[in-house]
Scaffold this motif. Structure first.
Motif, short mmCIF file in Angstrom:
data_model
loop_
_atom_site.label_atom_id
_atom_site.label_comp_id
_atom_site.label_asym_id
_atom_site.label_seq_id
_atom_site.Cartn_x
_atom_site.Cartn_y
_atom_site.Cartn_z
N ASN A 217 0.82 -1.22 0.00
CA ASN A 217 0.00 0.00 0.00
C ASN A 217 0.85 1.27 0.00
N LYS A 218 1.92 1.24 -0.82
CA LYS A 218 2.81 2.38 -0.94
C LYS A 218 2.50 3.18 -2.21
N ALA A 219 2.77 4.48 -2.14
CA ALA A 219 2.58 5.34 -3.31
C ALA A 219 3.67 5.07 -4.34
N ILE A 220 3.31 5.22 -5.61
CA ILE A 220 4.25 5.00 -6.71
C ILE A 220 4.13 6.16 -7.69
N GLY A 221 5.26 6.65 -8.14
CA GLY A 221 5.27 7.67 -9.17
C GLY A 221 6.39 7.40 -10.15
N VAL A 222 6.17 7.80 -11.41
CA VAL A 222 7.19 7.60 -12.44
C VAL A 222 7.50 8.92 -13.14
N GLY A 223 8.72 9.08 -13.52
CA GLY A 223 9.17 10.25 -14.28
C GLY A 223 10.34 9.83 -15.15
N HIS A 224 10.76 10.63 -16.04
CA HIS A 224 10.01 11.78 -16.51
C HIS A 224 9.34 11.38 -17.81
N VAL A 225 8.03 11.37 -17.78
CA VAL A 225 7.22 10.93 -18.91
C VAL A 225 6.86 12.17 -19.73
N ASP A 226 7.43 12.27 -20.92
CA ASP A 226 7.32 13.53 -21.67
C ASP A 226 6.70 13.38 -23.05
N SER A 227 6.06 12.24 -23.33
CA SER A 227 5.46 12.03 -24.65
C SER A 227 4.08 11.40 -24.49
N LYS A 228 3.26 11.50 -25.53
CA LYS A 228 1.90 10.95 -25.48
C LYS A 228 1.91 9.44 -25.32
N PHE A 229 2.76 8.75 -26.12
CA PHE A 229 2.79 7.30 -26.01
C PHE A 229 3.41 6.86 -24.68
N LEU A 231 2.94 8.47 -21.92
CA LEU A 231 1.81 8.63 -21.01
C LEU A 231 0.86 7.44 -21.12
N TYR A 232 0.55 7.03 -22.36
CA TYR A 232 -0.33 5.88 -22.55
C TYR A 232 0.22 4.65 -21.84
N ARG A 233 1.51 4.43 -21.97
CA ARG A 233 2.13 3.26 -21.33
C ARG A 233 1.92 3.28 -19.82
N GLU A 234 2.16 4.42 -19.21
CA GLU A 234 2.06 4.50 -17.75
C GLU A 234 0.62 4.41 -17.27
N LEU A 235 -0.31 5.00 -18.00
CA LEU A 235 -1.71 4.87 -17.63
C LEU A 235 -2.18 3.43 -17.74
N ASN A 236 -1.76 2.75 -18.79
CA ASN A 236 -2.14 1.35 -18.98
C ASN A 236 -1.53 0.45 -17.92
N ARG A 237 -0.40 0.88 -17.34
CA ARG A 237 0.23 0.11 -16.26
C ARG A 237 -0.36 0.46 -14.90
N GLY A 238 -1.28 1.40 -14.88
CA GLY A 238 -1.91 1.77 -13.62
C GLY A 238 -1.08 2.67 -12.75
N MET A 239 -0.17 3.43 -13.35
CA MET A 239 0.66 4.35 -12.57
C MET A 239 -0.19 5.54 -12.11
N PRO A 240 -0.30 5.76 -10.80
CA PRO A 240 -1.16 6.85 -10.31
C PRO A 240 -0.56 8.24 -10.48
N TRP A 241 0.76 8.35 -10.31
CA TRP A 241 1.42 9.66 -10.38
C TRP A 241 2.40 9.67 -11.55
N VAL A 242 2.22 10.64 -12.45
CA VAL A 242 3.08 10.77 -13.61
C VAL A 242 3.75 12.14 -13.57
N PHE A 243 5.07 12.15 -13.41
CA PHE A 243 5.85 13.39 -13.39
C PHE A 243 6.35 13.68 -14.80
N SER A 244 6.32 14.95 -15.18
CA SER A 244 6.70 15.30 -16.55
C SER A 244 7.35 16.68 -16.62
N ASN A 245 8.26 16.82 -17.58
CA ASN A 245 8.82 18.11 -17.95
C ASN A 245 8.09 18.70 -19.15
N ASN A 246 7.05 18.00 -19.63
CA ASN A 246 6.32 18.44 -20.81
C ASN A 246 4.82 18.32 -20.54
#
Length: 261
Positions: A217-229, A231-246
């Motif tokens: 029950n730990k929080a998870i975040g991924v970075g740095h996701v800077d493209s549409k595809f 983003l799609y990958r991380e959403l499909n993997r169920g990533m709750p927090w997406v950090f981006s420079n774009n």
């Protein structure tokens, strides 16, 4: 540019061009987009960690912002990634050697943490990164007293010993930020020492680490996701927090996904 940074850019380009399944509306609606150092841009028309960058993040609908803090000589916490003013502001001066008044006179764009809280607290989640050594825990606690831990903000650090030395904050509000060689160790620390969770590079955060953190029950975040595809990958993997420079591009992609057909 270092070899590692060059490799990262090559990987980013590959993932940006690799088509992904389009996430459904429900999945997209759960996304939490976080502007890394605010919604800045590479040509510095909007400078990182400034009011302009944070205001743009809010306007783009970001759920959160990431920012970095340092203490001035008189104990004011200010927002700047580097300990010195050289890279962004062209001055060979260290923040720790300046009073807040002198710093503000030289660089009016640098905000105090109190100003960020006043303007953006409870409007976006604040991810506040602490740089080691950090010796202003009591000041930080007092500055954050108007916000609720975990609900309104989290503390971030690349240095686990920094968190281990803290006594004013519950470990649940602390998130470890992993680099290339310590993600597995940080995942274990998060579980064993009851930290809030772990943030890491999207490529290194594999299924085994995700499952370990989710099972605890730990929080998870991924970075740095800077493209549409990406983003799609991380959403499909169920990533709750997406950090981006774009976040401008990602915000637009999310809006398109969330449109009801």
């Amino acid at each position: 540019m270092t070899v590692i940074r060059l490799l990262e850019k090559s990987i980013d380009c590959y993932f940006a061009c690799l088509p992904r399944k389009k996430p459904d509306h429900l999945t997209a609606s759960k996304a939490c987009l976080i502007a890394h150092r605010g919604a800045h841009d590479n040509n510095q028309q909007v400078i990182e960690n400034t009011d302009a960058a944070f205001a743009r993040a809010l306007a783009l609908g970001c759920w959160g912002i990431e920012l970095d803090i340092h203490a001035t000589a008189d104990g004011v916490l200010v927002v700047n990634h580097d300990p010195t003013l050289m890279r962004l502001w062209g001055k060979k001066l260290a923040i720790k050697d300046l009073t807040f008044k002198n710093l503000r006179q030289m660089i009016p764009e640098i905000l105090s943490l109190s100003e960020v809280i006043e303007r953006y607290g409870k409007r976006m989640h604040l991810f506040i990164e602490l740089k080691a050594p950090f010796e202003a825990e009591a000041i930080l606690k007092n500055t954050l007293q108007s916000l609720e831990p975990c609900v309104d903000y989290h503390l971030l650090s690349l240095d686990e010993p920094l968190f281990a030395s803290f006594s004013c904050f519950a470990p649940e509000v602390m998130l470890l930020v992993a680099v290339h060689n310590n993600l597995a160790a940080f995942c274990k620390y998060s579980v064993q020492k009851h930290y809030g969770g772990v943030l890491g590079h999207y490529l290194l955060m594999n299924s085994s680490k995700i499952n370990l953190l989710k099972s605890a029950n730990k929080a998870i975040g991924v970075g740095h996701v800077d493209s549409k595809f990406g983003l799609y990958r991380e959403l499909n993997r169920g990533m709750p927090w997406v950090f981006s420079n774009n976040v401008g591009l990602l915000s637009q992609a999310l809006q398109e996904l969330q449109k009801k057909v």
